[in-house]
Design an enzyme around this catalytic site. Structure first.
Site, PDB file in Angstrom:
ATOM      1  N   GLU A   1      29.797  48.006  94.377  1.00 18.36           N
ATOM      2  CA  GLU A   1      29.828  48.894  93.221  1.00 18.36           C
ATOM      3  C   GLU A   1      28.798  50.008  93.377  1.00 18.36           C
ATOM      4  O   GLU A   1      29.067  51.169  93.052  1.00 18.36           O
ATOM      5  CB  GLU A   1      29.593  48.087  91.943  1.00 18.36           C
ATOM      6  CG  GLU A   1      30.711  47.102  91.632  1.00 18.36           C
ATOM      7  CD  GLU A   1      30.766  45.870  92.548  1.00 18.36           C
ATOM      8  OE1 GLU A   1      31.840  45.246  92.618  1.00 18.36           O
ATOM      9  OE2 GLU A   1      29.742  45.525  93.185  1.00 18.36           O
TER      10      GLU A   1
ATOM     11  N   SER B   1      28.151  40.934  93.432  1.00 21.23           N
ATOM     12  CA  SER B   1      26.788  41.148  93.926  1.00 21.23           C
ATOM     13  C   SER B   1      26.209  42.479  93.472  1.00 21.23           C
ATOM     14  O   SER B   1      25.007  42.662  93.456  1.00 21.23           O
ATOM     15  CB  SER B   1      26.769  41.110  95.463  1.00 21.23           C
ATOM     16  OG  SER B   1      27.447  42.242  95.984  1.00 21.23           O
ATOM     17  N   GLY B   2      27.063  43.428  93.157  1.00 20.87           N
ATOM     18  CA  GLY B   2      26.636  44.782  92.819  1.00 20.87           C
ATOM     19  C   GLY B   2      26.588  45.709  94.019  1.00 20.87           C
ATOM     20  O   GLY B   2      26.510  46.925  93.867  1.00 20.87           O
TER      21      GLY B   2
ATOM     22  N   ASP C   1      34.274  45.188  88.230  1.00 25.95           N
ATOM     23  CA  ASP C   1      35.448  44.484  88.716  1.00 25.95           C
ATOM     24  C   ASP C   1      35.561  43.202  87.908  1.00 25.95           C
ATOM     25  O   ASP C   1      34.836  43.006  86.927  1.00 25.95           O
ATOM     26  CB  ASP C   1      35.365  44.233  90.227  1.00 25.95           C
ATOM     27  CG  ASP C   1      34.313  43.206  90.619  1.00 25.95           C
ATOM     28  OD1 ASP C   1      33.569  42.712  89.741  1.00 25.95           O
ATOM     29  OD2 ASP C   1      34.231  42.886  91.815  1.00 25.95           O
TER      30      ASP C   1
ATOM     31  N   HIS D   1      11.032  56.262  90.647  1.00 27.63           N
ATOM     32  CA  HIS D   1      10.868  56.856  91.976  1.00 27.63           C
ATOM     33  C   HIS D   1      12.110  57.603  92.448  1.00 27.63           C
ATOM     34  O   HIS D   1      11.983  58.529  93.250  1.00 27.63           O
ATOM     35  CB  HIS D   1      10.523  55.776  93.012  1.00 27.63           C
ATOM     36  CG  HIS D   1       9.132  55.250  92.865  1.00 27.63           C
ATOM     37  ND1 HIS D   1       8.490  54.595  93.875  1.00 27.63           N
ATOM     38  CD2 HIS D   1       8.260  55.284  91.828  1.00 27.63           C
ATOM     39  CE1 HIS D   1       7.285  54.237  93.479  1.00 27.63           C
ATOM     40  NE2 HIS D   1       7.123  54.657  92.229  1.00 27.63           N
TER      41      HIS D   1
END
Length: 172
Positions: free
Chosen positions: A76, A72-73, A8, A103
């Site tokens: 997304e 912030s992620g 964004d 993992h």
């Protein structure tokens, strides 16, 4: 390796930087936008396309990962995880970027453009892209449980230890 990117407005600077960095380091960046700054843009439009690009490549047998970037992620990552088959992880340290691959065999990493410096975020992406999935049985088993649930909607069976202790949240 092909790397699909979406963001964004808060991630636009990092995405532009990453396109050059990826190219310099032998990756093939695929930019899903945005292409101009718009403070009111909607990240799902771009992040969903980036995640779909990863899935499409992998279905064709191509080596491909993705990077989604926002303030912030978090949003997304959520958007990318809506694409069937994608495992997107939010990375905020080198360790979380490494573990996302080792993992979880995450195919997409989300980073926060307002949470780190440009150099720190580039390093998180670098670590994510360079870390292979070793295929340890326990991780493959856990990923399989999630994939099965995604396909069928059926919860995995509880382990005997949870049943023995009466820790039933759902039927076994």
């Amino acid at each position: 390796m092909r790397v699909h990117l979406g963001c964004d407005h808060a991630g636009l600077e990092l995405k532009s930087h990453l396109i050059g960095w990826l190219t310099e380091h032998g990756y093939e960046p695929v930019d899903h936008g945005p292409f101009v700054y718009d403070a009111l843009d909607d990240y799902p439009v771009f992040c969903l396309r980036a995640a779909e690009g990863v899935v499409a490549d992998r279905e064709q047998g191509l080596d491909s990962l993705g990077v989604v970037i926002g303030g912030s992620g978090n949003g997304e990552q959520i958007a990318a995880n809506k694409v069937k088959g994608v495992r997107a992880a939010l990375a905020w340290s080198e360790e979380t970027a490494t573990l996302a691959r080792e993992h979880n065999d995450a195919w997409v990493v989300a980073v926060g453009g307002r949470m780190h410096t440009l150099d720190e975020m580039t390093r998180l992406v670098e670590v994510f892209l360079a870390t292979p999935f070793p295929g340890d049985e326990r991780h493959v088993r856990r990923i399989g449980q999630m994939a099965s649930y995604e396909s069928t909607g059926e919860l995995p069976s509880l382990p005997a230890s949870a049943v023995d202790r009466g820790q039933l949240g759902h039927e076994a």
